[in-house]
Design an enzyme around this catalytic site. Structure first.
Site, PDB file in Angstrom:
ATOM      1  N   GLY A   1       0.828  -1.201   0.000  1.00  0.00           N
ATOM      2  CA  GLY A   1       0.000   0.000   0.000  1.00  0.00           C
ATOM      3  C   GLY A   1       0.856   1.241   0.000  1.00  0.00           C
ATOM      4  N   ALA A   2       0.795   2.017  -1.079  1.00  0.00           N
ATOM      5  CA  ALA A   2       1.667   3.187  -1.246  1.00  0.00           C
ATOM      6  C   ALA A   2       0.912   4.488  -1.017  1.00  0.00           C
ATOM      7  CB  ALA A   2       2.312   3.175  -2.632  1.00  0.00           C
TER       8      ALA A   2
ATOM      9  N   LYS B   1      -7.394   5.301  20.400  1.00  0.00           N
ATOM     10  CA  LYS B   1      -7.379   5.717  18.990  1.00  0.00           C
ATOM     11  C   LYS B   1      -8.766   5.584  18.365  1.00  0.00           C
ATOM     12  CE  LYS B   1      -5.581   6.905  15.006  1.00  0.00           C
ATOM     13  NZ  LYS B   1      -4.682   6.026  14.234  1.00  0.00           N
TER      14      LYS B   1
ATOM     15  N   ASN C   1     -10.722   8.557  16.536  1.00  0.00           N
ATOM     16  CA  ASN C   1     -11.223   8.467  15.167  1.00  0.00           C
ATOM     17  C   ASN C   1     -12.729   8.705  15.102  1.00  0.00           C
ATOM     18  OD1 ASN C   1      -8.865   7.967  13.722  1.00  0.00           O
ATOM     19  ND2 ASN C   1      -8.969   5.765  14.002  1.00  0.00           N
TER      20      ASN C   1
END
Length: 343
Positions: free
Chosen positions: A18-19, A213, A217
């Protein structure tokens, strides 16, 4: 399962699948530390990485690092970092199968409730599937749970262009065994990441930080879409704080029901959120670009966990419904423009 072969002083074969912004940040720092990094990408990002390399601007300066950009994974990896939107994880998990060996460590770096949430949790729900994030129960089959380490990501980054990323905050990951405790493989991975300039904290109870977290979120991402505002505004504007507090209190009750030990009180939570500054959430960025929103993992899954204890979550349900309304409205508004372009 032990993984004593991991060493910060010995180059490892690492696959970053995943980029996006997080994946590129991780890949750049790991490659700069001397590790062999394969970065799975596609489309314009894959082309840019092959032509210009990977570029990262962070608090330590400018990094231009060579990585092996691939459309499909190559050899078996020592560690696989899965860096995708939660809804894309099943397809990514299927794609990386050739890189998973018997000793490969798998680290999903995704937002929201993870698919491994109940793995090794003990108690009445041990081994249960979180259907909001794994409706077909594929992930536990594709990704051997015994080889998975949990992670909580506290890295903020934004892609300025394909293959070029900027991060304005310190790089922080919190890692832990889903079943708890500090294992040799956990310590080894944290040392490897620290050597690359990424603070990595091993946790005995990963779900405690995960819930912190999750609450962050849930209180910020959907509301940022509804209001088009930054974290500083969400956590300080008096008009928005009523919604933030209502959702926060519902999520904290769900966390307590599931045995989480939260180290932060509601007042401090709001202060820290406001202190994040003019940061645009990843969900707002996705909304502005017309991409799918991670509402299932960030919102629906928490409602699913709350339902296990018959907690109603009215403020959360309303906020999620409003966010979906805005997403549907934007899709409807942009559809005619897309049709004209196609014509």
């Amino acid at each position: 399962m032990t993984m004593t072969m991991l060493s910060p002083s010995t180059p490892q074969r690492l696959l970053v699948a995943g980029a996006g912004a997080i994946g590129c940040t991780l890949a750049a720092r790991l490659a700069a530390a001397g590790h062999t990094v394969e970065l799975l990408a596609r489309g314009a990002t894959l082309q840019a990485l092959r032509q210009h390399g990977l570029q990262l601007d962070d608090l330590d300066g400018h990094w231009r690092t060579p990585v092996k950009a691939l459309a499909e994974p190559g050899a078996i990896a020592d560690v696989i970092f899965l860096c995708s939107k939660s809804q894309d994880l099943p397809a990514l998990a299927a794609q990386v199968q050739p890189a998973i060996g018997a000793q490969t460590l798998i680290v999903p770096l995704v937002n929201g409730v993870p698919f491994w949430f109940f793995h090794g949790a003990g108690g009445r729900f041990d081994g249960r599937t979180v259907h909001s994030v794994d409706p077909g129960e594929r992930l536990g089959t594709l990704l051997p749970l015994a080889q998975v380490l949990g992670a909580v990501v506290f890295v903020t980054a934004e892609a300025e262009a394909p293959g070029r990323v900027r991060s304005r905050t310190p790089h922080l990951l919190m890692l832990g065994e889903p079943a708890g405790g500090i294992s040799p493989r956990l310590q080894a991975l944290c040392a490897l990441l620290a050597d690359a300039g990424i603070e990595a904290r091993p946790l005995e109870r990963i779900r405690d930080k995960l819930w912190t977290k999750l609450i962050a979120n849930l209180t910020s991402n959907p509301l940022s879409v509804v209001t088009r505002t930054t974290l500083a505004q969400i956590y300080s504007d008096p008009v928005l704080l009523d919604t933030v507090r209502a959702v926060m209190h519902e999520a904290m009750l769900a966390a307590a029901a599931h045995g989480a030990r939260l180290e932060i009180d509601p007042i401090e939570f709001l202060r820290l959120g406001a202190g994040m500054g003019a940061v645009r959430t990843s969900m707002l960025q996705d909304f502005e670009r017309g991409r799918p929103l991670e509402l299932a993992a960030i919102g629906d899954a928490i409602v699913e966990l709350a339902e296990l204890y018959a907690l109603p979550m009215p403020a959360t349900r309303t906020l999620l419904a409003q966010t979906r309304w805005h997403a549907a409205r934007r899709a409807a508004d942009t559809a005619p423009a897309c049709a004209l372009k196609a014509a």
